[in-house]
Design a protein around this motif. Structure first.
Motif, PDB file in Angstrom:
ATOM      1  N   THR A 136      -5.608 -11.757 -11.698  1.00  0.00           N
ATOM      2  CA  THR A 136      -4.833 -10.515 -11.852  1.00  0.00           C
ATOM      3  C   THR A 136      -4.379  -9.982 -10.502  1.00  0.00           C
ATOM      4  O   THR A 136      -3.232  -9.551 -10.343  1.00  0.00           O
ATOM      5  N   LEU A 137      -5.275 -10.033  -9.519  1.00  0.00           N
ATOM      6  CA  LEU A 137      -4.927  -9.548  -8.187  1.00  0.00           C
ATOM      7  C   LEU A 137      -3.801 -10.386  -7.587  1.00  0.00           C
ATOM      8  O   LEU A 137      -2.832  -9.838  -7.026  1.00  0.00           O
ATOM      9  N   GLN A 187       1.787 -10.816  -5.891  1.00  0.00           N
ATOM     10  CA  GLN A 187       3.050 -11.562  -5.924  1.00  0.00           C
ATOM     11  C   GLN A 187       4.199 -10.691  -6.429  1.00  0.00           C
ATOM     12  O   GLN A 187       5.301 -10.725  -5.881  1.00  0.00           O
ATOM     13  N   GLU A 188       3.942  -9.906  -7.469  1.00  0.00           N
ATOM     14  CA  GLU A 188       4.975  -9.009  -7.999  1.00  0.00           C
ATOM     15  C   GLU A 188       5.383  -7.974  -6.953  1.00  0.00           C
ATOM     16  O   GLU A 188       6.567  -7.664  -6.795  1.00  0.00           O
ATOM     17  N   LEU A 189       4.403  -7.434  -6.238  1.00  0.00           N
ATOM     18  CA  LEU A 189       4.695  -6.456  -5.192  1.00  0.00           C
ATOM     19  C   LEU A 189       5.469  -7.090  -4.048  1.00  0.00           C
ATOM     20  O   LEU A 189       6.446  -6.519  -3.540  1.00  0.00           O
ATOM     21  N   ALA A 190       5.047  -8.281  -3.619  1.00  0.00           N
ATOM     22  CA  ALA A 190       5.695  -8.952  -2.489  1.00  0.00           C
ATOM     23  C   ALA A 190       7.139  -9.319  -2.804  1.00  0.00           C
ATOM     24  O   ALA A 190       8.013  -9.261  -1.925  1.00  0.00           O
ATOM     25  N   ARG A 191       7.419  -9.690  -4.052  1.00  0.00           N
ATOM     26  CA  ARG A 191       8.785 -10.052  -4.444  1.00  0.00           C
ATOM     27  C   ARG A 191       9.659  -8.832  -4.737  1.00  0.00           C
ATOM     28  O   ARG A 191      10.862  -8.969  -4.929  1.00  0.00           O
ATOM     29  N   GLY A 192       9.034  -7.661  -4.799  1.00  0.00           N
ATOM     30  CA  GLY A 192       9.790  -6.462  -5.124  1.00  0.00           C
ATOM     31  C   GLY A 192      10.017  -6.257  -6.608  1.00  0.00           C
ATOM     32  O   GLY A 192      10.733  -5.338  -7.015  1.00  0.00           O
ATOM     33  N   GLU A 193       9.405  -7.097  -7.434  1.00  0.00           N
ATOM     34  CA  GLU A 193       9.553  -6.949  -8.881  1.00  0.00           C
ATOM     35  C   GLU A 193       8.790  -5.729  -9.394  1.00  0.00           C
ATOM     36  O   GLU A 193       9.199  -5.082 -10.359  1.00  0.00           O
ATOM     37  N   LEU A 194       7.670  -5.424  -8.736  1.00  0.00           N
ATOM     38  CA  LEU A 194       6.897  -4.221  -9.046  1.00  0.00           C
ATOM     39  C   LEU A 194       7.052  -3.279  -7.862  1.00  0.00           C
ATOM     40  O   LEU A 194       6.549  -3.558  -6.773  1.00  0.00           O
ATOM     41  N   ALA A 205       3.516  -5.725 -18.415  1.00  0.00           N
ATOM     42  CA  ALA A 205       3.792  -7.150 -18.621  1.00  0.00           C
ATOM     43  C   ALA A 205       2.864  -8.054 -17.829  1.00  0.00           C
ATOM     44  O   ALA A 205       2.835  -9.269 -18.057  1.00  0.00           O
ATOM     45  N   LEU A 206       2.085  -7.494 -16.911  1.00  0.00           N
ATOM     46  CA  LEU A 206       1.203  -8.304 -16.076  1.00  0.00           C
ATOM     47  C   LEU A 206      -0.096  -8.623 -16.818  1.00  0.00           C
ATOM     48  O   LEU A 206      -0.825  -7.694 -17.201  1.00  0.00           O
ATOM     49  N   PRO A 207      -0.431  -9.907 -17.020  1.00  0.00           N
ATOM     50  CA  PRO A 207      -1.708 -10.260 -17.646  1.00  0.00           C
ATOM     51  C   PRO A 207      -2.876  -9.712 -16.824  1.00  0.00           C
ATOM     52  O   PRO A 207      -2.885  -9.809 -15.591  1.00  0.00           O
ATOM     53  N   GLY A 208      -3.824  -9.106 -17.492  1.00  0.00           N
ATOM     54  CA  GLY A 208      -4.991  -8.560 -16.802  1.00  0.00           C
ATOM     55  C   GLY A 208      -4.861  -7.090 -16.455  1.00  0.00           C
ATOM     56  O   GLY A 208      -5.842  -6.466 -16.051  1.00  0.00           O
ATOM     57  N   ILE A 209      -3.658  -6.514 -16.606  1.00  0.00           N
ATOM     58  CA  ILE A 209      -3.469  -5.083 -16.369  1.00  0.00           C
ATOM     59  C   ILE A 209      -3.483  -4.391 -17.725  1.00  0.00           C
ATOM     60  O   ILE A 209      -2.537  -4.503 -18.509  1.00  0.00           O
TER      61      ILE A 209
END
Length: 493
Positions: A386-387, A392-399, A416-420
């Motif tokens: 999950t981490l 990865q989502e934060l680094a890509r700017g998606e989140l 949409a993130l598995p584990g959240i």
């Protein structure tokens, strides 16, 4: 509110500080603009006019009152409560986006054209993004003039002015004093300062209950990044131009703030982040009035009115910490975060005797964590996965979890993130996105308090009942948590 002339006049005559920051009173005869609570004798009604922002008053040719200092009033609570384009733009301007990236950069972050941004801000605030940023530069300059011994040329550069002449003209126009005169006036009441440290007061609307605010920050402090020491909360800051450390302590009528920055161009953004962290622009009267209407909450509100929502200075950092804290105790979450900081954080060197003197690191950046081998993260496989996905989502700017982020879009990405799960998503919405209506109905402390106070204890039933608390459910959570005797609900000794 500034368009309701009679209501504004009543607020001015009653010197009601609750409306400071909501609107500004301009006096046509003196060409001065004031807070509603200005202590001077109110002018005649025919000589009053009202503006929605200090920038609009300045743009119309009015200068700041020397008595009530309206340029230093608390910010409008609308910009935290609302999630629309204007509110997002105001949060980004306060963070210094226009000074760093220009109006084009502001528009790009918001996903609109510069013309659309200018039109919307002018329509609602009477000033465009450049005028709003100019007003903020003037206030930043005033803080530096009055709290430091920097040469005026350095003050001008740090405040965001491109030329010393523009700096001098703006200060004289806004404050009716030269920079030298401003410094001389401030020096008469200023005590000795720690070298390299800026000391200032952060205003707020009363009442303010510091117990849960500082209790939460102290109880969850990550060693090396944060600490509670000598009656103040200390932490390191990652800022656009460099690093910083800050110490924040509650005082009667204000928050004492001591800042040390490696680059003074970050001052306005650092102040904005500290105000956001402590939720200082909230309107506690409006919040408490709504929540007090529920008989189950009324005793909690009456016992300690003015509770704020502890937030964060870095949305990405908080999201990572929230994932680390899933399904573990507060102490275990701190331990996990401290290991991450020690292994991958960026070292800092706070000034000796200044804020954060015992701190050692910035929290690891998203970029640094994204470059790690996941195997290097010592934690259970599920939480590690999950981490990694969150990073990865934060680094890509998606989140996106910055101050100007679209809350609806961020919630959708989190879901949409598995584990959240719902708890993590709501906690991130509450503290990273600053959503005043976030509601972690599945939180154990919330459910325990609900049962104790006679509220429905199941998440679904409690959510239905809590609809009456909207749009202030995040504040209701603070009051419910206060029903528990826990370190996060009381300020350390």
């Amino acid at each position: 509110m500034h368009t309701d002339f009679d209501r504004c006049v009543r607020a001015v005559h009653s010197k009601d500080a609750r409306f400071d920051g909501w609107f500004f009173t301009a006096v046509l005869t003196t060409r001065v603009y004031c807070r509603p609570s200005c202590p001077v004798v109110p002018p005649k009604e025919r000589n009053m006019t009202f503006y929605p922002s200090a920038a609009a008053a300045q743009q119309a040719g009015f200068r700041a009152c020397k008595r009530c200092r309206p340029d230093a009033a608390p910010g409008s609570p609308q910009w935290n409560e609302r999630a629309d384009l204007v509110a997002r733009a105001m949060r980004l301007i306060a963070d210094g986006t226009v000074d760093r990236e220009g109006v084009g950069g502001l528009a790009g972050r918001l996903g609109y054209s510069t013309r659309q941004i200018e039109r919307r801000l002018l329509a609602e605030l009477g000033a465009g993004p450049l005028a709003l940023a100019r007003a903020q530069r003037a206030q930043t300059a005033r803080v530096l003039i009055e709290t430091s011994d920097l040469p005026m040329a350095d003050v001008a550069f740090a405040a965001g002015f491109s030329a010393l002449r523009t700096f001098n003209e703006t200060v004289r126009e806004v404050f009716a004093l030269t920079p030298t005169d401003l410094r001389a006036r401030a020096a008469r009441g200023r005590g000795p300062a720690t070298p390299g440290t800026l000391a200032l007061r952060l205003p707020f609307r009363a009442p303010l209950c510091p117990e849960n605010l500082f209790g939460m920050l102290a109880a969850t402090a990550v060693p090396g990044v944060e600490e509670w020491r000598d009656g103040a909360y200390h932490r390191t800051l990652r800022l656009p131009h460099g690093q910083g450390t800050v110490a924040l302590a509650p005082r009667p009528g204000h928050i004492d703030c001591r800042l040390a920055l490696t680059d003074l161009r970050d001052l306005a953004g650092a102040i904005s982040r500290c105000r956001g962290l402590l939720d200082l622009d909230a309107d506690p009267e409006a919040v408490d009035e709504r929540l007090r209407a529920d008989p189950a909450l009324a005793p909690l509100v009456d016992a300690a009115p003015g509770r704020r929502v502890p937030r964060t200075v870095d949305g990405e950092e908080f999201a990572i910490r929230a994932v680390l804290g899933q399904q573990v105790s507060t102490a275990a979450a701190r331990t996990l975060a401290a290991r991450l900081v020690a292994a991958h954080g960026e070292p800092v060197t706070p000034p000796e005797g200044g804020p954060g003197a015992g701190l050692t690191h910035l929290f690891p950046s998203t970029e640094a964590l994204a470059a790690l081998d996941p195997a290097a993260l010592a934690m259970p496989a599920g939480r590690r996965a999950t981490l990694v996905r969150t990073v990865q989502e934060l680094a890509r700017g998606e989140l996106a979890l910055g101050v100007g982020s679209d809350r609806s879009r961020a919630r959708a990405r989190l879901a949409a993130l598995p584990g959240i799960g719902p708890w993590t998503a709501e906690i991130i919405a509450m503290r990273a996105l600053g959503d005043p209506d976030a509601f972690p109905a599945t939180d154990l402390g919330v459910r325990r308090a609900a049962a104790r106070t006679g509220l429905p204890a199941t998440p679904a039933a409690l959510t239905r009942h809590a609809a009456a608390w909207r749009p202030w459910r995040a504040y209701a959570v603070q009051y419910l948590w206060s029903a528990d005797d826990h370190a996060t609900t009381r300020m350390p000794a």
